[in-house]
Design an enzyme around this catalytic site. Structure first.
Site, PDB file in Angstrom:
ATOM      1  N   ARG A 172      18.522  27.040  23.297  1.00  0.00           N
ATOM      2  CA  ARG A 172      17.772  27.057  24.553  1.00  0.00           C
ATOM      3  C   ARG A 172      16.341  27.505  24.285  1.00  0.00           C
ATOM      4  O   ARG A 172      15.433  26.693  24.205  1.00  0.00           O
ATOM      5  CB  ARG A 172      18.476  27.974  25.575  1.00  0.00           C
ATOM      6  CG  ARG A 172      17.919  27.881  26.991  1.00  0.00           C
ATOM      7  CD  ARG A 172      18.625  28.858  27.923  1.00  0.00           C
ATOM      8  NE  ARG A 172      18.384  30.235  27.539  1.00  0.00           N
ATOM      9  CZ  ARG A 172      17.422  31.002  28.029  1.00  0.00           C
ATOM     10  NH1 ARG A 172      16.606  30.529  28.950  1.00  0.00           N
ATOM     11  NH2 ARG A 172      17.251  32.253  27.617  1.00  0.00           N
ATOM     12  N   LYS A 173      16.137  28.812  24.095  1.00  0.00           N
ATOM     13  CA  LYS A 173      14.782  29.321  23.838  1.00  0.00           C
ATOM     14  C   LYS A 173      14.684  30.053  22.508  1.00  0.00           C
ATOM     15  O   LYS A 173      13.650  30.050  21.860  1.00  0.00           O
ATOM     16  CB  LYS A 173      14.365  30.277  24.942  1.00  0.00           C
ATOM     17  CG  LYS A 173      13.700  29.614  26.122  1.00  0.00           C
ATOM     18  CD  LYS A 173      12.978  30.662  26.954  1.00  0.00           C
ATOM     19  CE  LYS A 173      12.402  30.056  28.217  1.00  0.00           C
ATOM     20  NZ  LYS A 173      11.925  31.086  29.125  1.00  0.00           N
ATOM     21  N   GLY A 174      15.745  30.778  22.182  1.00  0.00           N
ATOM     22  CA  GLY A 174      15.765  31.511  20.916  1.00  0.00           C
ATOM     23  C   GLY A 174      14.727  32.614  20.834  1.00  0.00           C
ATOM     24  O   GLY A 174      14.110  32.818  19.792  1.00  0.00           O
ATOM     25  N   THR A 190      25.668  30.909  16.600  1.00  0.00           N
ATOM     26  CA  THR A 190      25.283  29.634  15.992  1.00  0.00           C
ATOM     27  C   THR A 190      24.386  29.881  14.774  1.00  0.00           C
ATOM     28  O   THR A 190      24.575  29.277  13.703  1.00  0.00           O
ATOM     29  CB  THR A 190      24.501  28.784  17.026  1.00  0.00           C
ATOM     30  OG1 THR A 190      25.206  28.818  18.272  1.00  0.00           O
ATOM     31  CG2 THR A 190      24.336  27.361  16.572  1.00  0.00           C
ATOM     32  N   SER A 201      25.131  35.694  21.407  1.00  0.00           N
ATOM     33  CA  SER A 201      24.473  36.794  20.702  1.00  0.00           C
ATOM     34  C   SER A 201      23.892  36.376  19.355  1.00  0.00           C
ATOM     35  O   SER A 201      23.402  37.217  18.613  1.00  0.00           O
ATOM     36  CB  SER A 201      25.478  37.931  20.487  1.00  0.00           C
ATOM     37  OG  SER A 201      25.875  38.458  21.723  1.00  0.00           O
ATOM     38  N   HIS A 214      35.348  35.217  18.961  1.00  0.00           N
ATOM     39  CA  HIS A 214      34.738  36.148  19.928  1.00  0.00           C
ATOM     40  C   HIS A 214      35.695  37.308  20.239  1.00  0.00           C
ATOM     41  O   HIS A 214      35.423  38.108  21.128  1.00  0.00           O
ATOM     42  CB  HIS A 214      34.410  35.429  21.242  1.00  0.00           C
ATOM     43  CG  HIS A 214      33.251  34.477  21.165  1.00  0.00           C
ATOM     44  ND1 HIS A 214      32.137  34.713  20.415  1.00  0.00           N
ATOM     45  CD2 HIS A 214      33.037  33.278  21.792  1.00  0.00           C
ATOM     46  CE1 HIS A 214      31.279  33.707  20.567  1.00  0.00           C
ATOM     47  NE2 HIS A 214      31.811  32.820  21.382  1.00  0.00           N
ATOM     48  N   ARG A 218      23.506  41.619  20.409  1.00  0.00           N
ATOM     49  CA  ARG A 218      22.203  41.265  20.999  1.00  0.00           C
ATOM     50  C   ARG A 218      21.976  42.139  22.219  1.00  0.00           C
ATOM     51  O   ARG A 218      22.950  42.580  22.841  1.00  0.00           O
ATOM     52  CB  ARG A 218      22.235  39.788  21.415  1.00  0.00           C
ATOM     53  CG  ARG A 218      20.921  39.243  21.882  1.00  0.00           C
ATOM     54  CD  ARG A 218      21.039  37.779  22.279  1.00  0.00           C
ATOM     55  NE  ARG A 218      19.718  37.193  22.445  1.00  0.00           N
ATOM     56  CZ  ARG A 218      19.502  35.963  22.888  1.00  0.00           C
ATOM     57  NH1 ARG A 218      20.519  35.175  23.199  1.00  0.00           N
ATOM     58  NH2 ARG A 218      18.275  35.499  23.017  1.00  0.00           N
TER      59      ARG A 218
HETATM   60  P1  A3P Z   1      18.861  31.800  24.346  1.00  0.00           P
HETATM   61  O1  A3P Z   1      19.745  31.249  25.417  1.00  0.00           O
HETATM   62  O2  A3P Z   1      18.280  33.124  24.719  1.00  0.00           O
HETATM   63  O3  A3P Z   1      17.833  30.841  23.887  1.00  0.00           O
HETATM   64  P2  A3P Z   1      25.318  31.814  20.465  1.00  0.00           P
HETATM   65  O4  A3P Z   1      24.940  31.072  19.249  1.00  0.00           O
HETATM   66  O5  A3P Z   1      26.029  33.111  20.198  1.00  0.00           O
HETATM   67  O6  A3P Z   1      26.014  30.948  21.454  1.00  0.00           O
HETATM   68  O7  A3P Z   1      23.952  32.298  21.137  1.00  0.00           O
HETATM   69  C1  A3P Z   1      23.049  31.363  21.649  1.00  0.00           C
HETATM   70  C2  A3P Z   1      21.678  31.992  21.722  1.00  0.00           C
HETATM   71  O8  A3P Z   1      21.116  32.022  20.397  1.00  0.00           O
HETATM   72  C3  A3P Z   1      20.726  31.161  22.552  1.00  0.00           C
HETATM   73  O9  A3P Z   1      19.793  32.097  23.072  1.00  0.00           O
HETATM   74  C4  A3P Z   1      20.122  30.240  21.505  1.00  0.00           C
HETATM   75  O10 A3P Z   1      18.918  29.652  21.878  1.00  0.00           O
HETATM   76  C5  A3P Z   1      19.956  31.198  20.351  1.00  0.00           C
HETATM   77  N1  A3P Z   1      19.918  30.521  19.042  1.00  0.00           N
HETATM   78  C6  A3P Z   1      20.657  29.472  18.621  1.00  0.00           C
HETATM   79  N2  A3P Z   1      20.334  29.146  17.358  1.00  0.00           N
HETATM   80  C7  A3P Z   1      19.367  29.997  16.972  1.00  0.00           C
HETATM   81  C8  A3P Z   1      18.606  30.145  15.771  1.00  0.00           C
HETATM   82  N3  A3P Z   1      18.797  29.359  14.732  1.00  0.00           N
HETATM   83  N4  A3P Z   1      17.696  31.135  15.734  1.00  0.00           N
HETATM   84  C9  A3P Z   1      17.494  31.950  16.791  1.00  0.00           C
HETATM   85  N5  A3P Z   1      18.168  31.853  17.955  1.00  0.00           N
HETATM   86  C10 A3P Z   1      19.099  30.889  18.051  1.00  0.00           C
END
Ligand code: A3P
Length: 304
Positions: free
Chosen positions: A268-270, A52, A49, A111, A133
């Site tokens: 991944r995609k963000g 990171t 969500s 979490h 999210r």
């Molecule tokens: P997607 O898989 O949709 O790309 P978490 O950090 O809670 O594990 O969540 C990971 C999701 O946040 C992933 O989404 C990741 O790409 C996205 N993410 C990680 N770092 C980010 C950043 N700095 N800005 C925006 N999205 C980010």
């Protein structure tokens, strides 16, 4: 009650939530032994969500007097190394690790659902920052993440997206139900907004500057006029952006969370709305109805 997740993880249900069996012991150790300080900041999230991102932002905000941007530890280490999880890192191997000497403000992540947080967090002056999210993007992100990382899997044949989505809607997934996780923190925020800040991934995507200011104020470190003029808010937002973090060598290689997860798989995609590439309008409709009934009257909403 036990259940296999769609990707073959053993889940156990406890007080209304589903937990990965392997995380249950560390979570109980953290609940029992973690002693929060009044200055602590706890990052709480449902996985995938924006954890990171929020780790990188809060660390940068809190430590901006210790490190300039070009000396930031985030340039050399993954955000999950800089801000550890209670259950996946600190209490994973040790029942009662010594956390006293970590410089204040200490930032930890979890979490855990709101009601599961250690008593000391509920009772003292520590602050909680939650990021939620929209459920469809969270599901898609989680699916990619779990297909890429072997986290306690006992079966090799993951279920297809339809079955996985059905289990998600029924709340049977690690840290689920999604709805109750979000709702618990939303209610806590509504009751005590000075204790719990509730952010949304989509809002950070839309206007990072105002959200960074808000986070800094909530943490008790508002940006001075001078800092704002120097462009510090933009520098922090820039360092912590998806593109910036994803392109760092430290985030392209190596593992984290006790070797369970590839650093690269946190980036991944963000994007907002990637679910449209994987899920049908009927699935979205099911989630829309679920949100209506689960969040009814609370004011909580995720645009999809
Ligand atoms: P997607 O898989 O949709 O790309 P978490 O950090 O809670 O594990 O969540 C990971 C999701 O946040 C992933 O989404 C990741 O790409 C996205 N993410 C990680 N770092 C980010 C950043 N700095 N800005 C925006 N999205 C980010």
């Amino acid at each position: 009650e036990q259940h296999m997740s769609w990707d073959g993880q053993r889940l156990v249900k406890y007080k209304g939530f589903w937990f990965l069996v392997m995380i249950f012991r560390p979570m109980l150790f953290a609940r029992k032994n973690f002693k929060a300080k009044d200055t602590d900041v706890i990052i709480s999230t449902m996985s995938k969500s924006g954890t990171t991102w929020l780790k990188a932002l809060t660390f940068s905000i809190a430590n901006r007097d210790r490190f300039t941007i070009d000396q930031s530890p985030l340039l050399a280490c993954n955000p999950h190394t800089v801000v550890p999880f209670l259950e996946y890192n600190l209490y994973w191997e040790q029942e009662n690790p010594d956390l006293e000497d970590i410089p204040c403000p200490r930032i930890f992540a979890t979490h855990m659902p709101f009601d599961f947080l250690p008593d000391s967090v509920h009772e003292n002056g520590s602050r909680i920052i939650y990021i939620g999210r929209n459920p469809l993007d969270q599901f898609v992100s989680q699916r990619h993440f779990l297909l890429e990382n072997k986290i306690g899997k006992e079966a090799d044949h993951p279920l297809g997206v339809d079955e996985a989505f059905d289990m998600f809607c029924r709340g049977i997934h690690s840290w689920g139900p999604f709805w109750e996780h979000m709702h618990g923190y939303w209610n806590a925020h509504s009751e005590n907004p000075r204790k719990v800040l509730f952010l949304k991934y989509e809002d950070l995507k839309e206007d990072i500057t105002s959200q960074v200011k808000k986070i800094a104020e909530f943490m008790g470190f508002p940006f001075s006029l001078e800092e704002a003029k120097q462009g510090l808010i933009d520098q922090i937002s820039g360092l912590c952006s998806f593109e910036s973090l994803r392109n760092l060598a430290a985030n392209k290689t190596g593992n984290n969370l006790n070797g369970l997860v590839k650093n690269s798989s946190f980036f991944r995609k963000g994007k907002v709305g990637d679910w449209t590439n994987y899920l049908t309008p009927a699935m979205a409709e099911r989630v829309r109805k679920l949100m209506e009934s689960k969040f009814e009257g609370s004011g909580l909403i995720f645009k999809i």
